[in-house]
Scaffold this motif. Structure first.
Motif, PDB file in Angstrom:
ATOM      1  N   ALA A 122      52.988  45.702 -28.279  1.00 61.34           N
ATOM      2  CA  ALA A 122      53.449  47.061 -27.809  1.00 61.34           C
ATOM      3  C   ALA A 122      52.251  47.926 -27.772  1.00 61.34           C
ATOM      4  CB  ALA A 122      54.339  47.667 -28.745  1.00 61.34           C
ATOM      5  N   VAL A 123      51.028  47.450 -27.934  1.00 61.00           N
ATOM      6  CA  VAL A 123      49.834  48.235 -27.721  1.00 61.00           C
ATOM      7  C   VAL A 123      49.117  47.896 -26.282  1.00 61.00           C
ATOM      8  CG1 VAL A 123      48.227  49.368 -29.507  1.00 61.00           C
ATOM      9  CG2 VAL A 123      49.350  47.388 -30.084  1.00 61.00           C
ATOM     10  N   ALA A 124      48.134  48.801 -26.099  1.00 60.48           N
ATOM     11  CA  ALA A 124      47.402  48.488 -24.960  1.00 60.48           C
ATOM     12  C   ALA A 124      46.470  47.315 -24.984  1.00 60.48           C
ATOM     13  CB  ALA A 124      46.557  49.903 -24.580  1.00 60.48           C
ATOM     14  N   PRO A 125      46.218  46.400 -23.970  1.00 59.48           N
ATOM     15  CA  PRO A 125      45.359  45.436 -24.214  1.00 59.48           C
ATOM     16  C   PRO A 125      44.064  45.518 -24.805  1.00 59.48           C
ATOM     17  CG  PRO A 125      46.230  45.519 -22.045  1.00 59.48           C
ATOM     18  CD  PRO A 125      46.577  46.879 -22.919  1.00 59.48           C
ATOM     19  N   GLU A 126      43.399  46.700 -24.709  1.00 57.51           N
ATOM     20  CA  GLU A 126      41.971  46.882 -25.179  1.00 57.51           C
ATOM     21  C   GLU A 126      42.101  47.138 -26.951  1.00 57.51           C
ATOM     22  OE1 GLU A 126      43.186  50.730 -23.459  1.00 57.51           O
ATOM     23  OE2 GLU A 126      43.206  48.418 -22.792  1.00 57.51           O
TER      24      GLU A 126
END
Length: 116
Positions: free
Chosen positions: A70-74
């Motif tokens: 659920a988090v941004a890829p970076e």
């Protein structure tokens, strides 16, 4: 109006034990302060505030597990590390519960478990 040195403060008690403060002075009329009604009001307000605090704080204390998807890829790598830490902490806390570690020794036990 300032209080003069000749003014007196008299504290008397009623038969039920509630104090009445009576100020008698030169240009003053007798004033009586009753503490019974305000004490009940303060007690009720305090009880309601504590109940509200307990209800709101119970939800805030639970820390949810991080979901790396659920988090941004970076930030995914950091989220995966945090989730691993959370799971390890959860397991060590569960071990402390099963071992019935005293509350005062709990943090030392969990820190020792995390170091292993």
């Amino acid at each position: 109006m300032p209080v003069a040195a000749s003014d007196t403060l008299k504290l008397s008690y009623w038969t039920v034990g509630r104090p009445a403060c009576i100020l008698i002075g030169r240009d003053f009329e007798t004033m009586t302060f009753q503490t019974g009604a305000s004490a009940r009001r303060i007690a009720l307000a305090s009880a309601l505030q504590i109940a509200l605090l307990v209800v709101l704080a119970s939800n805030a204390a639970a820390e949810k597990l991080v979901d790396p998807s659920a988090v941004a890829p970076e930030h995914r790598e950091a989220a995966e590390k945090r989730r691993a830490e959370q799971l390890k902490l959860y397991q060590c806390t569960k071990k402390a519960d099963e071992a019935k570690v005293l509350r005062r020794d709990r943090s030392a036990y969990i820190n020792g478990c995390l170091d292993k």
